[in-house]
Design a protein around this motif. Structure first.
Motif: not given
Length: 552
Positions: A527-548
């Motif tokens: 749960l602790a890792w999900a609390a920080v990991g999910l926002p980070l994964a969301w931001s990385m996906w947005i950044t990856f889309q821009k990088a495409l």
């Protein structure tokens, strides 16, 4: 473990003693606590998202310029005309000057006060600074923005940045690099979460009479405060003499540079090893931060129309064509952000295998070769090769930040490593001036001398390569710390006098011992890792889309 087994402490709630973990505490709960703080304060990297809206806070749709004869002090308190971006940029400068200064000044206090107190002070400074800034934006007083986010927020940055370092190194003596890489990765990723979130909030709060920035600041302050307080309360320090289950210390202690002894802050910063590492960090960061700060214009000016299939230099492109390549450059900047974050974890983890000195040699020698290849790759017109080179360069920039705490712990021991790390971060402040000055002023000099824009960065790349050559020398001279600098340890208490271990707790409420080993992932850790990991994964996906966009 039952509630009856809980041993209440007379120590204050915020004291270091109240953060000593019980025998069954899961050490994998500490990295997400550190990430919770670093992902919040890392938004300092993304503050440029506010500059354009704030530059038209009065005019809303278009900036209203102050009278040409208005003095600087009058502009600071003026409410009828808009701020220039150059004035807003002082906030960014204050961030990193105060980060280095506060880390250096309060590093020693942190080691005695403990990570919980330092994390909470960081939360109040960073989030309180955002509230003061929001008030200043609402009243259109830029000095309140400088004071709130720049000064008070900068102090929060320094304390929040160094608060988890010594704690994580103590919990992961077998994987020091990986541990610090996990936390410091969050500082690089903070802007990837905060910038798109701020953009969404500003568009939500925007009205015909407001650009929505001060409301965004207040919402961010509330969100960050919750995460940072949870992170600070989640910090734990291991009991004296604690070791991971099954770890003998062989993997670390057999390395020549790794000391089993501790060095005090006062002694450490007087050793040649400290100043050699200070110089090595400064040179590595100077080279990387110069490129990172000019990545977008550099790609556009070096390749110009070739980015969209036209054999035209940048100056001959139309406004619409420049907008096209600006979108591509934005994708490039996003890609570099991913490399910055990934490099912090990857290089620091790699240093656990090859050693910190060998890792820094890799930064300098490989970086030297890559910087020298940049003009060659651009001349051949190889966009892919150019991008690949700079991605590796930026990954080593982030890797230097993540590896230096473990390097310090190897040389000076773990007892005062947080304070020593705080002192060495003044190299970051110096690099923040040296790197951008080199690349910006040399670029302007080249252009003024008649050099085409596509070649304006060539000499700069060779000079940055020269900086890394100096870094090779500094790293080569690093030797083990002399025995005369070691701290004298007090004898350990006898078993009869030793205090009874406390139960593992969440905050100071006794809870059952995790049904996992010290290296396992139970439900609470997930749960602790999900609390920080999910926002980070969301931001990385947005950044990856821009990088495409860049790849297309």
């Amino acid at each position: 473990m039952s509630i009856a087994a809980y041993q209440p402490s007379a120590a204050p709630f915020l004291s270091r003693e109240r953060t000593i973990a019980g025998a069954h505490f899961n050490r994998w709960l500490v990295p997400p606590a550190a990430l919770a703080i670093h992902l919040c304060i890392g938004m300092a990297y993304g503050f440029s998202v506010f500059w354009l809206p704030l530059s038209r806070a009065v005019g809303i749709n278009q900036s209203i310029a102050c009278p040409a004869d208005m003095g600087f002090l009058a502009r600071v308190v003026a409410t009828t005309c808009d701020w220039q971006i150059s004035m807003l940029g002082w906030t960014y400068t204050l961030f990193f000057v105060l980060l280095g200064c506060s880390a250096a000044l309060f590093g020693g206090w942190l080691e005695h006060a403990g990570p919980r107190k330092a994390g909470l002070v960081s939360a109040f400074c960073w989030c309180g600074g955002l509230v003061i800034s929001a008030t200043g934006i609402h009243l259109h007083q830029i000095w309140m923005l400088w004071l709130g986010s720049g000064v008070l927020g900068g102090i929060g940055l320094g304390l929040g940045y160094i608060s988890p370092v010594s704690t994580l190194i103590k919990w992961f003596p077998d994987r020091r690099g990986m541990a610090t890489g996990m936390a410091i990765m969050g500082f690089g990723g903070g802007a990837m979460i905060g910038a798109p979130l701020a953009d969404i909030l500003m568009r939500t709060f925007a009205t015909p009479t407001s650009v929505g920035v001060w409301q965004t600041f207040l919402v961010l302050a509330a969100i960050y405060f919750v995460f940072m307080v949870c992170g600070a309360l989640g910090y734990r320090v291991p009991a004296e003499g604690w070791k991971p289950a099954g770890w003998s210390g062989v993997s670390i202690s057999t390395r020549k540079l790794v000391s089993k002894h501790d060095v005090s802050l006062e002694a450490a910063w007087r050793t040649p090893q400290f100043w050699l590492l200070w110089a090595a960090l400064c040179l590595n960061v100077s080279a990387g931060i110069g490129v990172l700060g000019m990545a977008s214009p550099m790609l556009q000016e070096v390749f110009g129309g070739r980015l969209i299939g036209l054999n035209l230099p940048f100056n001959e492109l139309s406004t619409a064509q420049k907008a096209q390549i600006a979108a591509i450059a934005a994708g490039f900047t996003g890609l570099l952000s991913l490399c910055n974050i990934g490099g912090r974890l990857a290089w620091a983890t790699f240093s656990d295998r090859i050693g910190r000195k060998a890792t820094f040699f890799t930064f300098f020698i490989l970086g030297l070769a890559l910087y020298a290849l940049v003009p060659w790759s651009a001349t051949l017109g190889g966009t892919v090769l150019f991008v690949l080179i700079l991605c590796v360069v930026v990954s080593m920039y982030g890797g230097g930040f993540a590896t230096i705490p473990a390097y310090l712990a190897d040389l000076f021991g773990t007892r005062m490593v947080g304070a020593i790390h705080g002192r060495i971060l003044t190299a970051w402040s110096a690099a923040g001036i040296l790197g951008p000055v080199l690349i910006n002023y040399l670029r302007e000099y080249q252009i003024a001398s008649g050099i085409p824009l596509s070649q304006a960065y060539n000499q700069t790349m060779y000079i940055l390569a020269g900086l890394l050559a100096l870094g090779v020398v500094c790293n080569l001279l690093v030797k083990p710390v002399a025995a005369r600098h070691y701290m004298k340890h007090k004898p350990a208490p006898t078993p009869a006098a030793a205090p009874a271990p406390r139960a593992a707790t969440l905050g100071d409420t006794p809870v059952s011992a995790p049904a996992v080993t010290a290296d396992g992932f139970g439900l609470l850790a997930l749960l602790a890792w999900a609390a920080v990991g999910l926002p980070l994964a969301w931001s990385m996906w947005i950044t990856f889309q821009k990088a495409l966009i860049l790849l297309h």
